[in-house]
Design an enzyme around this catalytic site. Structure first.
Site, mmCIF file in Angstrom:
data_model
loop_
_atom_site.group_PDB
_atom_site.id
_atom_site.type_symbol
_atom_site.label_atom_id
_atom_site.label_comp_id
_atom_site.label_asym_id
_atom_site.label_seq_id
_atom_site.Cartn_x
_atom_site.Cartn_y
_atom_site.Cartn_z
ATOM 1 N N SER A 78 36.858 31.240 38.196
ATOM 2 C CA SER A 78 37.807 32.028 37.395
ATOM 3 C C SER A 78 37.493 32.063 35.901
ATOM 4 O O SER A 78 37.977 32.938 35.191
ATOM 5 C CB SER A 78 39.234 31.525 37.595
ATOM 6 O OG SER A 78 39.438 30.292 36.952
ATOM 7 N N LYS B 29 42.284 27.773 31.750
ATOM 8 C CA LYS B 29 42.302 29.203 31.420
ATOM 9 C C LYS B 29 42.225 29.358 29.903
ATOM 10 O O LYS B 29 42.358 28.413 29.143
ATOM 11 C CB LYS B 29 43.593 29.881 31.907
ATOM 12 C CG LYS B 29 43.891 29.751 33.379
ATOM 13 C CD LYS B 29 42.996 30.580 34.239
ATOM 14 C CE LYS B 29 43.358 30.389 35.713
ATOM 15 N NZ LYS B 29 42.305 30.703 36.610
#
EC number: 3.4.21.89
Length: 189
Positions: free
Chosen positions: A55, A98
């Site tokens: 990701s 993230k």
């Protein structure tokens, strides 16, 4: 004379025992101090973390290992572009990594494959060319963060499950240390 010699022997024997006790005591104290320091560093200052998925590609790759600084946010909150590790709001037993896209008060949207924050297109030179679905706009509540993975097409992020509360933030990714050929300081933009 013999008693003087025997006294000297007794003193030497006692000195040897004291030296042996001192050596063991010093060793025990050293080990205890090392354990306390390791505990403090690991649980209060820095934490190793591995990247479990794609990701965050191309910035971070699966199985990369990073150091997360827990002290950075003692002095200021996460900022735009910081790469953070946090407890997943839907399941706090899991940690996610993230990039911070929006902070409290920001309005975030994705339109025509561009990230727009507060009405302005955000330059993201760290991203590979990609196709993103339109999203938003959403306003980020105070004390929360909107986060996205750099591999936007394959990232489970705030577009799907919402905002990250400030209390879920573990720390800032500061160093990529594995694999060795990729050692580098982890930077925002």
């Amino acid at each position: 004379m013999e008693s003087l010699e025997s006294q000297k022997e007794e003193i030497r024997g006692a000195a040897k025992k004291t030296a042996a006790k001192s050596t063991w005591r010093e060793l025990a104290e050293s080990i205890l101090i090392a354990l306390v320091l390791a505990f403090v560093i690991r649980f209060f200052l820095f934490q190793p973390f591995y990247i479990p998925s794609a990701s965050m590609e191309p910035t971070l790759r699966p199985l990369d290992r990073i150091i997360v600084s827990k002290i950075n946010y003692w002095f200021h909150p996460p900022a735009h572009s910081d790469i953070i590790v946090f407890k997943f709001p839907v399941d706090p037993s899991r940690d996610f990594v993230k990039r911070v896209i929006g902070v409290g008060g920001d309005t975030v949207e994705v339109r025509n494959n561009q990230l727009i924050r507060n009405g302005e297109v955000v330059a993201e030179p760290y991203l590979a060319p990609l196709q993103m679905k339109n999203f938003g706009p959403v306003k980020v509540p105070e004390g929360q963060y909107f986060v996205m993975g750099d591999n936007r097409n394959f990232s489970d992020d705030s577009r799907y499950w919402g905002f990250v509360p400030d209390e879920n933030v573990i720390g800032k990714a500061v160093l990529l240390y594995w694999p060795i050929d990729r050692i580098q300081v982890v930077k925002g933009v």
